[in-house]
Scaffold this motif. Structure first.
Motif, PDB file in Angstrom:
ATOM      1  N   UNK A  69      13.171   3.738   4.222  1.00 23.90           N
ATOM      2  CA  UNK A  69      13.880   3.446   2.975  1.00 23.90           C
ATOM      3  C   UNK A  69      13.398   4.290   1.795  1.00 23.90           C
ATOM      4  N   UNK A  70      12.085   4.571   1.766  1.00 25.31           N
ATOM      5  CA  UNK A  70      11.507   5.304   0.637  1.00 25.31           C
ATOM      6  C   UNK A  70      10.538   6.385   1.118  1.00 25.31           C
ATOM      7  N   UNK A  71      10.507   7.477   0.381  1.00 23.05           N
ATOM      8  CA  UNK A  71       9.515   8.532   0.560  1.00 23.05           C
ATOM      9  C   UNK A  71       8.684   8.546  -0.707  1.00 23.05           C
ATOM     10  N   UNK A  72       7.390   8.271  -0.553  1.00 27.20           N
ATOM     11  CA  UNK A  72       6.489   8.127  -1.696  1.00 27.20           C
ATOM     12  C   UNK A  72       5.435   9.234  -1.636  1.00 27.20           C
ATOM     13  N   UNK A  73       5.274   9.955  -2.724  1.00 24.54           N
ATOM     14  CA  UNK A  73       4.239  10.999  -2.806  1.00 24.54           C
ATOM     15  C   UNK A  73       3.019  10.391  -3.494  1.00 24.54           C
ATOM     16  N   UNK A  74       1.902  10.434  -2.789  1.00 21.79           N
ATOM     17  CA  UNK A  74       0.654   9.812  -3.266  1.00 21.79           C
ATOM     18  C   UNK A  74      -0.432  10.875  -3.375  1.00 21.79           C
ATOM     19  N   UNK A  75      -1.251  10.778  -4.412  1.00 26.07           N
ATOM     20  CA  UNK A  75      -2.460  11.601  -4.505  1.00 26.07           C
ATOM     21  C   UNK A  75      -3.660  10.666  -4.437  1.00 26.07           C
ATOM     22  N   UNK A  76      -4.741  11.168  -3.828  1.00 23.24           N
ATOM     23  CA  UNK A  76      -5.942  10.349  -3.652  1.00 23.24           C
ATOM     24  C   UNK A  76      -7.175  11.246  -3.665  1.00 23.24           C
ATOM     25  N   UNK A  77      -8.321  10.604  -3.846  1.00 18.49           N
ATOM     26  CA  UNK A  77      -9.580  11.369  -3.854  1.00 18.49           C
ATOM     27  C   UNK A  77      -9.896  11.929  -2.469  1.00 18.49           C
ATOM     28  N   UNK A  78      -9.666  11.112  -1.432  1.00 19.85           N
ATOM     29  CA  UNK A  78      -9.997  11.498  -0.063  1.00 19.85           C
ATOM     30  C   UNK A  78      -9.259  10.554   0.889  1.00 19.85           C
ATOM     31  N   UNK A  79      -9.515  10.689   2.177  1.00 13.95           N
ATOM     32  CA  UNK A  79      -8.823   9.865   3.177  1.00 13.95           C
ATOM     33  C   UNK A  79      -9.142   8.387   2.984  1.00 13.95           C
ATOM     34  N   UNK A  80     -10.385   8.083   2.682  1.00 13.56           N
ATOM     35  CA  UNK A  80     -10.761   6.676   2.459  1.00 13.56           C
ATOM     36  C   UNK A  80      -9.992   6.088   1.283  1.00 13.56           C
ATOM     37  N   UNK A  81      -9.858   6.853   0.223  1.00 16.16           N
ATOM     38  CA  UNK A  81      -9.112   6.383  -0.944  1.00 16.16           C
ATOM     39  C   UNK A  81      -7.629   6.201  -0.593  1.00 16.16           C
ATOM     40  N   UNK A  82      -7.058   7.134   0.183  1.00 14.35           N
ATOM     41  CA  UNK A  82      -5.672   6.992   0.634  1.00 14.35           C
ATOM     42  C   UNK A  82      -5.521   5.717   1.454  1.00 14.35           C
ATOM     43  N   UNK A  83      -6.494   5.432   2.300  1.00 13.74           N
ATOM     44  CA  UNK A  83      -6.472   4.216   3.099  1.00 13.74           C
ATOM     45  C   UNK A  83      -6.447   2.982   2.194  1.00 13.74           C
ATOM     46  N   UNK A  84      -7.254   2.978   1.140  1.00 15.87           N
ATOM     47  CA  UNK A  84      -7.271   1.853   0.198  1.00 15.87           C
ATOM     48  C   UNK A  84      -5.924   1.701  -0.503  1.00 15.87           C
ATOM     49  N   UNK A  85      -5.363   2.824  -0.945  1.00 12.94           N
ATOM     50  CA  UNK A  85      -4.063   2.783  -1.626  1.00 12.94           C
ATOM     51  C   UNK A  85      -2.998   2.221  -0.678  1.00 12.94           C
ATOM     52  N   UNK A  86      -3.027   2.685   0.568  1.00 11.80           N
ATOM     53  CA  UNK A  86      -2.023   2.262   1.542  1.00 11.80           C
ATOM     54  C   UNK A  86      -2.208   0.801   1.950  1.00 11.80           C
ATOM     55  N   UNK A  87      -3.443   0.446   2.372  1.00  9.09           N
ATOM     56  CA  UNK A  87      -3.688  -0.896   2.908  1.00  9.09           C
ATOM     57  C   UNK A  87      -3.769  -1.980   1.842  1.00  9.09           C
ATOM     58  N   UNK A  88      -4.361  -1.654   0.699  1.00 10.90           N
ATOM     59  CA  UNK A  88      -4.587  -2.689  -0.314  1.00 10.90           C
ATOM     60  C   UNK A  88      -3.548  -2.691  -1.422  1.00 10.90           C
ATOM     61  N   UNK A  89      -2.680  -1.707  -1.412  1.00  6.63           N
ATOM     62  CA  UNK A  89      -1.669  -1.656  -2.460  1.00  6.63           C
ATOM     63  C   UNK A  89      -0.261  -1.608  -1.865  1.00  6.63           C
ATOM     64  N   UNK A  90       0.065  -0.517  -1.189  1.00  6.63           N
ATOM     65  CA  UNK A  90       1.438  -0.331  -0.714  1.00  6.63           C
ATOM     66  C   UNK A  90       1.848  -1.365   0.330  1.00  6.63           C
ATOM     67  N   UNK A  91       0.986  -1.629   1.314  1.00  9.01           N
ATOM     68  CA  UNK A  91       1.323  -2.607   2.360  1.00  9.01           C
ATOM     69  C   UNK A  91       1.376  -4.039   1.839  1.00  9.01           C
ATOM     70  N   UNK A  92       0.745  -4.289   0.715  1.00  2.00           N
ATOM     71  CA  UNK A  92       0.710  -5.650   0.166  1.00  2.00           C
ATOM     72  C   UNK A  92       1.858  -5.938  -0.793  1.00  2.00           C
ATOM     73  N   UNK A  93       2.718  -4.964  -1.004  1.00  2.00           N
ATOM     74  CA  UNK A  93       3.890  -5.224  -1.843  1.00  2.00           C
ATOM     75  C   UNK A  93       4.809  -6.169  -1.064  1.00  2.00           C
ATOM     76  N   UNK A  94       5.157  -7.309  -1.640  1.00  2.00           N
ATOM     77  CA  UNK A  94       6.027  -8.241  -0.932  1.00  2.00           C
ATOM     78  C   UNK A  94       7.334  -7.567  -0.500  1.00  2.00           C
ATOM     79  N   UNK A  95       7.683  -7.737   0.765  1.00  5.08           N
ATOM     80  CA  UNK A  95       8.915  -7.177   1.285  1.00  5.08           C
ATOM     81  C   UNK A  95       8.744  -5.867   2.039  1.00  5.08           C
ATOM     82  N   UNK A  96       7.531  -5.291   2.012  1.00  5.76           N
ATOM     83  CA  UNK A  96       7.297  -4.047   2.755  1.00  5.76           C
ATOM     84  C   UNK A  96       7.059  -4.386   4.217  1.00  5.76           C
ATOM     85  N   UNK A  97       7.767  -3.693   5.122  1.00  6.13           N
ATOM     86  CA  UNK A  97       7.625  -3.933   6.551  1.00  6.13           C
ATOM     87  C   UNK A  97       6.769  -2.865   7.226  1.00  6.13           C
ATOM     88  N   UNK A  98       7.135  -1.594   7.078  1.00  6.70           N
ATOM     89  CA  UNK A  98       6.439  -0.493   7.759  1.00  6.70           C
ATOM     90  C   UNK A  98       5.991   0.561   6.765  1.00  6.70           C
TER      91      UNK A  98
END
Length: 153
Positions: free
Chosen positions: A105-134
């Motif tokens: 449904x969406x293509x999101x461009x993200x910047x991060x400090x490193x892979x660990x930071x990207x993981x935090x953004x993805x797991x603790x932010x993007x995946x926790x948005x209500x209604x996000x499936x994949x």
């Protein structure tokens, strides 16, 4: 609004350097400063030129990693879409977001400090948005051509 050859030259010159003085833009477009200034103002008023902003180097700001994240919502209900888009607008590490066709449904461009930071953004932010499936991430290895210039044909 019709854009003529002079406007195209002005726009191409401003895409090279938006801080260039009007006199220099005039020099490059074979017009005098007054008509160039008038044309720039008209291009701004007509919404062709949306604004001016510096191009920042993310690496010099500690943002070493760039990734594209593909996101699917559980359902395409207005509430899900509104919650998702609001959360995306509030996330400073999301620098662009596009609703797209295809499997996601969406293509999101993200910047991060490193892979660990990207993981935090993805797991603790993007995946926790209500209604996000994949969520699927694609890490950028190298930027061959940065998105800075529009073709002016």
């Amino acid at each position: 609004m019709p854009i003529d050859a002079f406007d195209r030259k002005i726009l191409a010159t401003l895409q090279d350097d938006a801080r260039m003085p009007v006199a220099q833009v005039a020099e490059r477009t074979a017009l005098s400063a007054t008509p160039v200034s008038r044309r720039i103002r008209k291009l701004e008023e007509d919404g062709v030129i949306l604004g001016y902003q510096p191009v920042l180097d993310p690496r010099r700001l500690g943002l070493e990693l760039s990734a594209y994240v593909l996101i699917n919502l559980e359902a395409h209900r207005d509430g899900n879409i509104e919650r998702f888009e609001s959360a995306i607008l509030d996330n400073d590490y999301v620098i662009a977001c596009h609703a797209v066709t295809g499997d996601m449904d969406y293509l999101v461009h993200v910047v991060a400090r490193d892979v660990e930071h990207l993981s935090q953004i993805t797991l603790k932010s993007l995946l926790r948005i209500p209604g996000v499936r994949d969520v699927k991430s694609i890490i950028v290895l190298e930027t061959v051509k940065p998105p800075r210039r529009l073709p002016l044909g």
